[in-house]
Design an enzyme around this catalytic site. Structure first.
Site, PDB file in Angstrom:
ATOM      1  N   ASP A  71      -4.386 -13.391   4.096  1.00 44.43           N
ATOM      2  CA  ASP A  71      -6.248 -12.885   4.741  1.00 44.43           C
ATOM      3  C   ASP A  71      -7.216 -12.788   4.189  1.00 44.43           C
ATOM      4  O   ASP A  71      -8.257 -12.688   4.337  1.00 44.43           O
ATOM      5  CB  ASP A  71      -5.623 -11.251   4.822  1.00 44.43           C
TER       6      ASP A  71
ATOM      7  N   HIS B  94       0.873  -1.683  -0.378  1.00 48.44           N
ATOM      8  CA  HIS B  94      -0.198  -0.097  -0.119  1.00 48.44           C
ATOM      9  C   HIS B  94       0.964   1.118  -0.364  1.00 48.44           C
ATOM     10  O   HIS B  94       0.283   2.281   0.267  1.00 48.44           O
ATOM     11  CB  HIS B  94      -0.812   0.289   1.297  1.00 48.44           C
TER      12      HIS B  94
ATOM     13  N   ASP C 299      -3.095 -11.067  -1.729  1.00 49.37           N
ATOM     14  CA  ASP C 299      -2.941 -10.602   0.000  1.00 49.37           C
ATOM     15  C   ASP C 299      -5.101  -9.740  -1.217  1.00 49.37           C
ATOM     16  O   ASP C 299      -5.192  -9.770  -2.363  1.00 49.37           O
ATOM     17  CB  ASP C 299      -2.957  -8.706  -0.271  1.00 49.37           C
TER      18      ASP C 299
ATOM     19  N   HIS D 131      -6.360  -7.781  -0.022  1.00 47.45           N
ATOM     20  CA  HIS D 131      -6.028  -6.194  -0.492  1.00 47.45           C
ATOM     21  C   HIS D 131      -5.776  -5.565  -1.886  1.00 47.45           C
ATOM     22  O   HIS D 131      -4.440  -6.223  -1.600  1.00 47.45           O
ATOM     23  CB  HIS D 131      -6.187  -4.666   1.058  1.00 47.45           C
TER      24      HIS D 131
END
Length: 307
Positions: A232, A118, A155, A157
């Site tokens: 995740d 990120h 991931d 995200h």
């Protein structure tokens, strides 16, 4: 044999503000050491500052290393950037680069932290300070170790920072499978985004992955692969919205390594996301992931040796 990169500085003291827990980085290594598997640990050097400045705004790099990151940026990151954190991210970024160099020698290697996908040019975000995937990719290409790098981001995200930092490059390809309704709210544009609806299970996830990953290999033709191996997408993850099982995560990870190694390429994994109240269980998921990938790599090496 699992070649895993780890450093004591990965376990930074918990900051006085923010909710991020660093416990799992110790617990991952504890699970690996207790597994009885053949493991070789490698300690990284801190990444040279100029390697970071080749990707990130030098003014932001200065803010991190002088512990003067503005509060608005710290809020985006999720915790204050202390001198301990600055040392940690220097080592985690160095760890992803070292994992890549080890993978080129052994076929597969893992960094027991990082996957900070990120982080953007002039700020961190989402528990990420510097983007190790973009930094290591840039350096490998600059040094001639690779010419075309594929970043497979699984991931839960979207890897918005990695996509943004590499958007103008034709020698780095970003593939992201992620929960469509999860963080970040405003997505960047990867080279290929595969947004998944809430509740996708093992079968649905593997259907999407097996459809897209071989096409990317065929069309982009990378010569090295980074793998963001976040756990995740697990059904019990505190910040996930998908529904993979333990077995589904292992199946995913084995598939990625098998696809890479069957093409004679090498792959380095970064830890990525994994969140929950039971940090030992989260750490165990990451450990199972790395051990499964090391085993798949060993099988691939044995097959190639038999030819």
């Amino acid at each position: 044999m699992l070649h895993v990169v780890h450093h004591a500085d990965y376990m930074a003291p918990r900051p006085e503000r923010g909710t991020f827990k660093f416990d799992k980085y110790y617990l991952v290594m504890e699970a690996l050491r207790d597994s009885g598997a053949a493991i070789t640990e490698h300690a990284p050097l801190p990444i040279p500052r100029e390697w970071l400045e080749a990707v990130h705004d030098p003014a932001y790099v200065e803010e991190v290393f002088t512990a003067s990151v503005p509060r608005e940026k710290e809020r985006r990151i999720g915790f204050p950037v202390t001198p301990h954190i600055a040392s940690r991210v220097a080592h985690t970024n160095g760890g992803t680069w070292l994992a890549a160099k080890l993978a080129m020698e052994h076929g597969y290697a893992a960094n027991s932290a990082a996957g900070s996908h990120h982080a953007l040019e002039n700020t961190g975000a989402g528990y990420c300070v510097f983007n190790d995937l973009a930094v290591a990719s840039n350096r490998l290409i600059a040094e001639g170790d690779a010419a075309r790098i594929l970043i497979v981001d699984l991931d839960v995200h979207q890897g918005d920072g990695t996509a943004s930092l590499t958007a103008l490059r034709d020698d780095i390809f970003t593939l992201s499978l992620h929960a469509e309704k999860n963080f970040p709210v405003r997505k960047a544009r990867s080279n290929l985004d595969v947004p998944l609806p809430d509740g996708v299970d093992d079968d649905g996830y593997m259907e999407a992955l097996t459809l897209h990953l071989p096409r990317v290999f065929a069309e982009f033709a990378p010569d090295f692969v980074f793998y963001q191996a976040g756990v995740d997408p697990h059904a019990e993850d505190k910040l996930g919205r998908l529904a993979l099982s333990d077995e589904g995560l292992v199946m995913r990870d084995r598939y990625v390594v098998r696809e890479v190694r069957s093409r004679g390429l090498s792959v380095a994994s970064a830890l990525g996301g994994g969140y929950g109240d039971d940090q030992a269980e989260v750490g165990a998921r990451h450990a199972r992931s790395m051990l499964a990938m090391a085993d798949e790599n060993g099988q691939a090496s044995a097959r190639r040796a038999a030819l």
